[in-house]
Design a protein around this motif. Structure first.
Motif, PDB file in Angstrom:
ATOM      1  N   GLN A 187       0.855  -1.190   0.000  1.00 26.43           N
ATOM      2  CA  GLN A 187       0.000   0.000   0.000  1.00 26.43           C
ATOM      3  C   GLN A 187       0.891   1.239   0.000  1.00 26.43           C
ATOM      4  O   GLN A 187       1.902   1.267   0.706  1.00 26.43           O
ATOM      5  CB  GLN A 187      -0.917   0.028   1.228  1.00 26.43           C
ATOM      6  CG  GLN A 187      -1.998  -1.050   1.227  1.00 26.43           C
ATOM      7  CD  GLN A 187      -1.462  -2.386   1.687  1.00 26.43           C
ATOM      8  OE1 GLN A 187      -0.769  -2.473   2.689  1.00 26.43           O
ATOM      9  NE2 GLN A 187      -1.765  -3.438   0.936  1.00 26.43           N
ATOM     10  N   TYR A 225      11.055  -3.978  -4.360  1.00 26.52           N
ATOM     11  CA  TYR A 225      10.261  -3.287  -5.358  1.00 26.52           C
ATOM     12  C   TYR A 225      10.916  -1.978  -5.777  1.00 26.52           C
ATOM     13  O   TYR A 225      11.536  -1.296  -4.974  1.00 26.52           O
ATOM     14  CB  TYR A 225       8.847  -3.001  -4.829  1.00 26.52           C
ATOM     15  CG  TYR A 225       8.817  -2.173  -3.578  1.00 26.52           C
ATOM     16  CD1 TYR A 225       8.924  -2.749  -2.319  1.00 26.52           C
ATOM     17  CD2 TYR A 225       8.697  -0.779  -3.652  1.00 26.52           C
ATOM     18  CE1 TYR A 225       8.920  -1.979  -1.172  1.00 26.52           C
ATOM     19  CE2 TYR A 225       8.696  -0.001  -2.520  1.00 26.52           C
ATOM     20  CZ  TYR A 225       8.798  -0.608  -1.275  1.00 26.52           C
ATOM     21  OH  TYR A 225       8.800   0.157  -0.146  1.00 26.52           O
ATOM     22  N   GLN A 244       7.097  -4.787  -8.252  1.00 29.79           N
ATOM     23  CA  GLN A 244       7.812  -5.843  -7.540  1.00 29.79           C
ATOM     24  C   GLN A 244       8.808  -6.586  -8.419  1.00 29.79           C
ATOM     25  O   GLN A 244       9.519  -7.457  -7.939  1.00 29.79           O
ATOM     26  CB  GLN A 244       6.824  -6.802  -6.892  1.00 29.79           C
ATOM     27  CG  GLN A 244       6.083  -6.136  -5.726  1.00 29.79           C
ATOM     28  CD  GLN A 244       5.275  -7.106  -4.918  1.00 29.79           C
ATOM     29  OE1 GLN A 244       4.550  -7.927  -5.454  1.00 29.79           O
ATOM     30  NE2 GLN A 244       5.379  -7.016  -3.603  1.00 29.79           N
ATOM     31  N   TYR A 272       1.136  -1.516  -8.059  1.00 28.14           N
ATOM     32  CA  TYR A 272       0.614  -0.842  -6.871  1.00 28.14           C
ATOM     33  C   TYR A 272       0.723   0.676  -7.043  1.00 28.14           C
ATOM     34  O   TYR A 272       1.762   1.179  -7.483  1.00 28.14           O
ATOM     35  CB  TYR A 272       1.386  -1.289  -5.630  1.00 28.14           C
ATOM     36  CG  TYR A 272       1.387  -2.783  -5.460  1.00 28.14           C
ATOM     37  CD1 TYR A 272       2.471  -3.541  -5.893  1.00 28.14           C
ATOM     38  CD2 TYR A 272       0.289  -3.440  -4.918  1.00 28.14           C
ATOM     39  CE1 TYR A 272       2.464  -4.919  -5.769  1.00 28.14           C
ATOM     40  CE2 TYR A 272       0.280  -4.822  -4.785  1.00 28.14           C
ATOM     41  CZ  TYR A 272       1.369  -5.556  -5.218  1.00 28.14           C
ATOM     42  OH  TYR A 272       1.346  -6.910  -5.110  1.00 28.14           O
ATOM     43  N   TRP A 273      -0.339   1.357  -6.642  1.00 35.85           N
ATOM     44  CA  TRP A 273      -0.415   2.812  -6.825  1.00 35.85           C
ATOM     45  C   TRP A 273      -0.911   3.499  -5.563  1.00 35.85           C
ATOM     46  O   TRP A 273      -1.788   2.968  -4.861  1.00 35.85           O
ATOM     47  CB  TRP A 273      -1.366   3.142  -7.980  1.00 35.85           C
ATOM     48  CG  TRP A 273      -0.809   2.739  -9.307  1.00 35.85           C
ATOM     49  CD1 TRP A 273      -0.826   1.494  -9.869  1.00 35.85           C
ATOM     50  CD2 TRP A 273      -0.115   3.590 -10.231  1.00 35.85           C
ATOM     51  NE1 TRP A 273      -0.191   1.515 -11.083  1.00 35.85           N
ATOM     52  CE2 TRP A 273       0.242   2.787 -11.332  1.00 35.85           C
ATOM     53  CE3 TRP A 273       0.225   4.934 -10.226  1.00 35.85           C
ATOM     54  CZ2 TRP A 273       0.937   3.304 -12.428  1.00 35.85           C
ATOM     55  CZ3 TRP A 273       0.905   5.441 -11.322  1.00 35.85           C
ATOM     56  CH2 TRP A 273       1.253   4.627 -12.400  1.00 35.85           C
TER      57      TRP A 273
END
Length: 123
Positions: free
Chosen positions: A2, A31, A99, A112-113
């Motif tokens: 997150q 990541y 990742q 993921y943002w």
């Protein structure tokens, strides 16, 4: 992972801002982190990216020499130091994580943002 972006605001042209991107969740994976921006009526565009260890970086031509991307893996936080800001830098800025640890400029590679933070540069 997150992501929570912060640090945006209103600044005069020529000024500086530092954006932060705090990561939580599965941060034990290596990541890369990227920053993108989207101005009103325009598509989202790549700004900068940094690898997990910080040894590889990638910048859009429009921000080279003015923006610096960095990260602190102890704090699980990435940063975008923006200097010599111009009115055309006005946009919502998003951080993202990949990742696969690639410093790619391709948005779809980032799984993921964060939610975005507004940067407004007044001329």
């Amino acid at each position: 992972v997150q992501l929570q972006a912060s640090g945006g605001g209103l600044v005069q042209a020529g000024g500086s801002l530092r954006l932060s991107c705090a990561a939580s969740g599965r941060t034990n994976n290596n990541y890369s982190m990227g920053w993108f921006r989207q101005a009103p009526g325009k598509e989202r565009e790549f700004v900068a990216a940094i690898s997990w260890g910080g040894f590889s970086t990638n910048y859009a031509d429009s921000v080279k020499g003015r923006f610096t991307i960095s990260r602190d893996n102890v704090k699980n936080t990435g940063y975008l130091q923006m200097s010599s800001l111009k009115s055309e830098d006005t946009a919502v800025y998003y951080c993202a994580a990949d990742q696969n640890n690639q410093v790619t400029s391709t948005a779809r590679r980032y799984a993921y943002w964060g939610q975005g933070t507004q940067v407004t540069v007044s001329s």
